[in-house]
Scaffold this active site. Sequence first.
Site, PDB file in Angstrom:
ATOM      1  N   HIS A  87       0.820  -1.286  -0.125  1.00  0.00           N
ATOM      2  CA  HIS A  87      -0.010   0.051   0.022  1.00  0.00           C
ATOM      3  C   HIS A  87       1.079   1.323  -0.018  1.00  0.00           C
ATOM      4  O   HIS A  87       0.434   2.179   0.680  1.00  0.00           O
ATOM      5  CB  HIS A  87      -0.919  -0.079   1.450  1.00  0.00           C
ATOM      6  CG  HIS A  87      -2.150  -1.069   1.182  1.00  0.00           C
ATOM      7  ND1 HIS A  87      -3.298  -0.775   0.641  1.00  0.00           N
ATOM      8  CD2 HIS A  87      -2.016  -2.459   1.727  1.00  0.00           C
ATOM      9  CE1 HIS A  87      -4.079  -2.124   0.776  1.00  0.00           C
ATOM     10  NE2 HIS A  87      -2.977  -2.849   1.526  1.00  0.00           N
ATOM     11  N   ASN A 160     -10.202  -2.577   2.381  1.00  0.00           N
ATOM     12  CA  ASN A 160      -9.899  -2.610   1.143  1.00  0.00           C
ATOM     13  C   ASN A 160     -11.279  -2.293   0.297  1.00  0.00           C
ATOM     14  O   ASN A 160     -12.364  -2.465   0.823  1.00  0.00           O
ATOM     15  CB  ASN A 160      -9.387  -3.893   0.644  1.00  0.00           C
ATOM     16  CG  ASN A 160      -7.935  -3.990   1.027  1.00  0.00           C
ATOM     17  OD1 ASN A 160      -7.219  -3.270   1.137  1.00  0.00           O
ATOM     18  ND2 ASN A 160      -7.576  -5.235   0.989  1.00  0.00           N
ATOM     19  N   TYR A 374       0.844  -4.189  11.984  1.00  0.00           N
ATOM     20  CA  TYR A 374       0.573  -2.710  11.768  1.00  0.00           C
ATOM     21  C   TYR A 374       1.492  -1.907  12.658  1.00  0.00           C
ATOM     22  O   TYR A 374       2.138  -0.791  12.531  1.00  0.00           O
ATOM     23  CB  TYR A 374      -0.679  -2.285  11.713  1.00  0.00           C
ATOM     24  CG  TYR A 374      -1.400  -2.949  10.515  1.00  0.00           C
ATOM     25  CD1 TYR A 374      -1.651  -4.213  10.343  1.00  0.00           C
ATOM     26  CD2 TYR A 374      -1.762  -2.013   9.367  1.00  0.00           C
ATOM     27  CE1 TYR A 374      -2.114  -4.553   9.219  1.00  0.00           C
ATOM     28  CE2 TYR A 374      -2.336  -2.492   8.166  1.00  0.00           C
ATOM     29  CZ  TYR A 374      -2.744  -3.682   8.089  1.00  0.00           C
ATOM     30  OH  TYR A 374      -3.286  -4.422   7.371  1.00  0.00           O
TER      31      TYR A 374
END
Length: 705
Positions: A87, A160, A374
């Site tokens: 991304h 998404n 993350y």
Amino acid sequence: MTQKPTRQDRESAQLLDQTLVRGQGGETHQTAGGDTPTLTTQQGIPVADDQNSLKPGPRGPTLLEDFHFREKIFHFDHERIPERVVHARGFGAHGFFENYDSLADITRADLFQRPGERTPVFVRFSTVVGNKGSADLARDVRGFATKFYTQEGNWDLVGNNIPVFFIQDAIKFPDLIHAAKPEPDRGFPQAQTAHDNFWDFISLTPESMHMVMWVMSDRAIPRSFRFMEGFGVHSFRLVNRQGASTFVKFHWKPKLGLQSVVWNEALKINGADPDFHRRDLWDAIQAGDPPEWELGLQLFDEAFAERFEFDILDATKIIPEEQVPVRRVGRLILDGCVDNFFAETEQVAFCTQNVVPGIDFSDDPLLQGRNFSYLDTQLKRLGSPNFTQLPINAPTCPVHHFQQDGQMALHNPKGRVNYEPNSWKGDSGGPRECPVRGHTPFPARVEGEKLRSRSDTFGDHYSQARQFYISQTGTEQNHIAAALVFELSKVQRPAIRSRMVAHLLNIDAGLARTVAEGLRLKEIPKPADAAWPTRQDLPPSPALSILLNGPGRFEGRRLGALVTDGVESALLSALDGAVTAAGGTLVIVAPEVGGVTARDGTWIQADEKLDGGPSVLFDAVAVLVSEFGAKLLEQEPTARDFVADAYAHAKFIGYAPSALPLLEKAGVEPDEGVFALGGPEALAGFLEACGELRLWAREARIKRL
Ligand code: HDE
């Protein structure tokens, strides 16, 4: 054509007539004075000369003593931070989320308690595979990540535009991404899955087949971020004040309906405007047309989870909307562009583990893995555990804790106490935990032997792939087949092509046959071994089709009008009026960007020069060239492409009678999508047709491959 003043207009109005002072060596100096501040170093020291480094004599070597020069170059050398490993290419915007009703009965999440309440948000859209500088219209999944700055902390819904994923367990994520990214020996191809490594991995990973159907569909080439859906993908939990839990899947529904481009168009857009998606979002917000989505919830309980055909913890499965309807609970408006791309879009750090009281995880093994990844990735990218103090990441509610120090600490707490428990009273003792307000995980029962294994309820890899395929219109099915043929034709090893066709045989025999023919496979392989036979009884789900969920109107779309000297200004302004009334934008394309002189002598300013404004950038076109202009442009390949592409991409085309020779030269055969623009009725008919966006029947008629 008729547009509200943009930021660019406002900025042009601010341009000064610069006063330049020439230096001895001919260099230019712009000095401070009036409203202009004095240039300083980072330490605040005023700078006298920013054109010349310090030297002994005008031709001598630069001196180490030049602290301004060294600071400037040192800082420049450190401007880059690692791009996201996936991304990397993204575009963000600010906005707000507004609640319709109170959801207090299903969640205690503070942002969902009061109807009409607005919560500020930051959204970052992205592609997955390409690097930061890749083109917007790669065939790829789009990220749709939302940070809600709620009064009880930040909630990150990192989703998404496709509701399923390639893999079921996070442990396979590095393999998937390695396979998709440029091949490690040669460093290409960039931002593409059309290569051996990707399809090798995919063809050995049957769980990816449902996602493959989505990625080969037009969902992977959206017309704009504004016209795509978003999905939280995993099952989450909502928990109310009484501690009762409801499972939830999150959806974003675009107000302007769904729309994608066709593949040939995507290839050309990437050349003509690699920033097509980010420019579209920027332009819409600047023009005062903020894009809007509704937040939808699919709510279900344990009993539904038990009886549902698939495992709700398996991220390769959806729950069809026809089975659990999507309840729309609020709207998201993106009305603010960033002030600084780096500070906001690049430094924003989404973390799936950022959930607020009232929202909780499920045991989906993909989600559980993400919750580790993350946080870890933010430390790598932003270089300090204090990334939460960057303005774009900082909560807007008060923050109290005893975490301290570390690189770039901006807000260390004051006072003597930095531990707990402590015996200091009141404020001096610092914050305390609160079992009532605090986030409490839902006490789901978990037991079992510790083992590396996958539940057999995750084992059916083909049934929903088939359901997706049979839910598409004929046009969309053709696009899926063509995409598979395109991608697999770039794969060099024939064995991988056959292996994919073997999987397709478990999804739909017709699709497998079309792809095999498209690849000219010599032999049809045997169907791939399947743990579970493909279910034939799942009904089509119309919610899965883009074309069945289009806007039916031209609002938010762009019409490109090709003009030359001698254009009929009355026709052009009538068209402008009609497009504007339909909520669209008219863009004028001319041989030169300065503009053209209309037949009645009026000067018409152009927005684009012809070779910078090909028809792939527009949703519909009008060819309004004069007779003389048509003669001139007949000779011009870019002009013929403008028309021929619009026609091949099944767009609606309006034309002034004088433009007919150019249309003929471009191979246009008049059909119900080609409109002679005469009087007002013809214009109205044309604009109404444009609301359908494409004449797919034409594509079926003219396209062979
Ligand atoms: Fe991500 N993903 N992801 N992902 N993802 C990242 O975090 C990861 C997955 C998604 O605009 C990374 O900040 C793992 C699914 C978006 O900044 C990283 C797995 C979904 C974004 C990461 C997944 C997503 C990311 C890289 C498998 C849809 C961009 C940079 C379990 C629901 C956010 C970063 C932005 C970014 C890990 C799978 C969405 C490496 C391990 C499924 C939209 O942490």
